[in-house]
Design a protein around this motif. Structure first.
Motif, PDB file in Angstrom:
ATOM      1  N   UNK A  82       0.506  -1.234   0.130  1.00 27.31           N
ATOM      2  CA  UNK A  82      -0.041  -0.165   0.019  1.00 27.31           C
ATOM      3  C   UNK A  82       0.646   1.382   0.183  1.00 27.31           C
ATOM      4  N   UNK A  83       1.799   1.181   0.377  1.00 28.48           N
ATOM      5  CA  UNK A  83       2.919   2.225   0.547  1.00 28.48           C
ATOM      6  C   UNK A  83       4.310   1.576   0.943  1.00 28.48           C
ATOM      7  N   UNK A  84       5.376   2.437   0.838  1.00 32.58           N
ATOM      8  CA  UNK A  84       6.781   1.881   1.104  1.00 32.58           C
ATOM      9  C   UNK A  84       7.009   1.172   2.589  1.00 32.58           C
ATOM     10  N   UNK A  85       5.960   1.711   3.379  1.00 35.59           N
ATOM     11  CA  UNK A  85       6.155   1.251   4.806  1.00 35.59           C
ATOM     12  C   UNK A  85       5.007   0.377   5.196  1.00 35.59           C
ATOM     13  N   UNK A  86       3.845   0.237   4.218  1.00 31.81           N
ATOM     14  CA  UNK A  86       2.840  -0.677   4.803  1.00 31.81           C
ATOM     15  C   UNK A  86       2.540  -1.594   3.860  1.00 31.81           C
ATOM     16  N   UNK A  87       1.968  -2.609   3.954  1.00 28.29           N
ATOM     17  CA  UNK A  87       1.658  -3.701   3.171  1.00 28.29           C
ATOM     18  C   UNK A  87       0.318  -4.356   3.782  1.00 28.29           C
ATOM     19  N   UNK A  88      -0.753  -4.975   3.150  1.00 25.40           N
ATOM     20  CA  UNK A  88      -1.614  -5.637   3.634  1.00 25.40           C
ATOM     21  C   UNK A  88      -1.658  -7.115   3.245  1.00 25.40           C
ATOM     22  N   UNK A  89      -2.021  -8.017   3.998  1.00 22.00           N
ATOM     23  CA  UNK A  89      -2.191  -9.474   3.931  1.00 22.00           C
ATOM     24  C   UNK A  89      -3.763  -9.723   4.026  1.00 22.00           C
ATOM     25  N   UNK A  90      -4.160 -10.607   3.032  1.00 25.01           N
ATOM     26  CA  UNK A  90      -5.522 -11.242   2.956  1.00 25.01           C
ATOM     27  C   UNK A  90      -5.387 -12.698   3.355  1.00 25.01           C
ATOM     28  N   UNK A  91      -5.776 -12.813   4.574  1.00 28.16           N
ATOM     29  CA  UNK A  91      -5.593 -14.255   4.896  1.00 28.16           C
ATOM     30  C   UNK A  91      -7.048 -15.157   5.013  1.00 28.16           C
ATOM     31  N   UNK A  92      -6.980 -16.316   4.979  1.00 32.86           N
ATOM     32  CA  UNK A  92      -8.273 -17.134   5.073  1.00 32.86           C
ATOM     33  C   UNK A  92      -8.758 -16.668   6.559  1.00 32.86           C
ATOM     34  N   UNK A  93     -10.030 -16.691   6.716  1.00 32.28           N
ATOM     35  CA  UNK A  93     -10.631 -16.279   7.875  1.00 32.28           C
ATOM     36  C   UNK A  93     -10.472 -17.408   9.109  1.00 32.28           C
ATOM     37  N   UNK A  94     -10.113 -18.792   8.652  1.00 29.36           N
ATOM     38  CA  UNK A  94      -9.940 -19.632   9.548  1.00 29.36           C
ATOM     39  C   UNK A  94      -8.465 -19.285  10.421  1.00 29.36           C
ATOM     40  N   UNK A  95      -7.799 -18.519   9.771  1.00 26.48           N
ATOM     41  CA  UNK A  95      -6.482 -18.279  10.337  1.00 26.48           C
ATOM     42  C   UNK A  95      -6.520 -17.078  11.350  1.00 26.48           C
ATOM     43  N   UNK A  96      -7.598 -16.487  11.642  1.00 24.82           N
ATOM     44  CA  UNK A  96      -7.673 -15.362  12.517  1.00 24.82           C
ATOM     45  C   UNK A  96      -7.064 -15.450  13.715  1.00 24.82           C
ATOM     46  N   UNK A  97      -7.182 -16.493  14.572  1.00 28.60           N
ATOM     47  CA  UNK A  97      -6.660 -16.790  15.873  1.00 28.60           C
ATOM     48  C   UNK A  97      -5.324 -17.011  15.862  1.00 28.60           C
ATOM     49  N   UNK A  98      -4.718 -17.544  14.622  1.00 26.62           N
ATOM     50  CA  UNK A  98      -3.114 -17.822  14.469  1.00 26.62           C
ATOM     51  C   UNK A  98      -2.542 -16.412  14.078  1.00 26.62           C
ATOM     52  N   UNK A  99      -3.366 -15.699  13.319  1.00 26.61           N
ATOM     53  CA  UNK A  99      -2.639 -14.471  12.965  1.00 26.61           C
ATOM     54  C   UNK A  99      -2.608 -13.500  14.146  1.00 26.61           C
ATOM     55  N   UNK A 100      -3.755 -13.401  14.974  1.00 23.55           N
ATOM     56  CA  UNK A 100      -3.836 -12.496  16.080  1.00 23.55           C
ATOM     57  C   UNK A 100      -2.508 -12.854  17.244  1.00 23.55           C
ATOM     58  N   UNK A 101      -2.566 -14.154  17.257  1.00 17.54           N
ATOM     59  CA  UNK A 101      -1.384 -14.442  18.285  1.00 17.54           C
ATOM     60  C   UNK A 101      -0.156 -14.035  17.735  1.00 17.54           C
ATOM     61  N   UNK A 102       0.485 -14.473  16.647  1.00 14.38           N
ATOM     62  CA  UNK A 102       1.486 -14.339  15.824  1.00 14.38           C
ATOM     63  C   UNK A 102       1.851 -12.956  15.694  1.00 14.38           C
ATOM     64  N   UNK A 103       0.952 -11.889  15.458  1.00 10.32           N
ATOM     65  CA  UNK A 103       1.301 -10.628  15.349  1.00 10.32           C
ATOM     66  C   UNK A 103       1.322 -10.052  16.492  1.00 10.32           C
ATOM     67  N   UNK A 104       0.716 -10.284  17.625  1.00 14.01           N
ATOM     68  CA  UNK A 104       1.020  -9.954  18.984  1.00 14.01           C
ATOM     69  C   UNK A 104       2.339 -10.297  19.690  1.00 14.01           C
ATOM     70  N   UNK A 105       2.809 -11.552  19.252  1.00 14.19           N
ATOM     71  CA  UNK A 105       4.074 -11.955  19.914  1.00 14.19           C
ATOM     72  C   UNK A 105       5.045 -11.172  19.064  1.00 14.19           C
TER      73      UNK A 105
END
Length: 109
Positions: free
Chosen positions: A40-63
């Protein structure tokens, strides 16, 4: 598998011995759930993930935020996906570049 950690910045407080495990966690997320990546910009990107991965993504990004505080992760649930916006300050664009390249390399075809 060889894991190149040369792009991991000094600001990362994750112990060196744990870094391959964290990279493997991201690799697994990318390989199993990443549907699209957009810069989206040099300092920003966006990932679109399968909705089933929400809990995993939240945990991983928090860590990851705890050890690399320069990352800002914003997760948004849509009807068809989980969107993860990843931001870094200008000084860490190279880290974002490396993470983006790693994601694309592991994204399902």
């Amino acid at each position: 598998m060889s894991i190149d950690q040369g792009w991991v910045p000094q600001a990362c407080t994750l112990p060196t011995g744990e870094r391959p495990l964290r990279l493997a966690d991201f690799d697994d997320l990318f390989a199993t759930a990443l549907r699209e990546q957009r810069r989206l910009a040099p300092t920003r990107l966006r990932w679109r993930l399968d909705p089933e991965a929400e809990d995993t993504a939240r945990d991983l990004t928090a860590r990851e935020s705890r050890c690399c505080s320069f990352f800002t992760f914003t997760l948004t649930r849509t009807d068809s996906a989980v969107e993860v916006d990843v931001r870094v300050p200008d000084a860490h664009v190279e880290v974002l570049d490396a993470l983006a390249a790693r994601a694309v390399a592991r994204m399902p075809a």
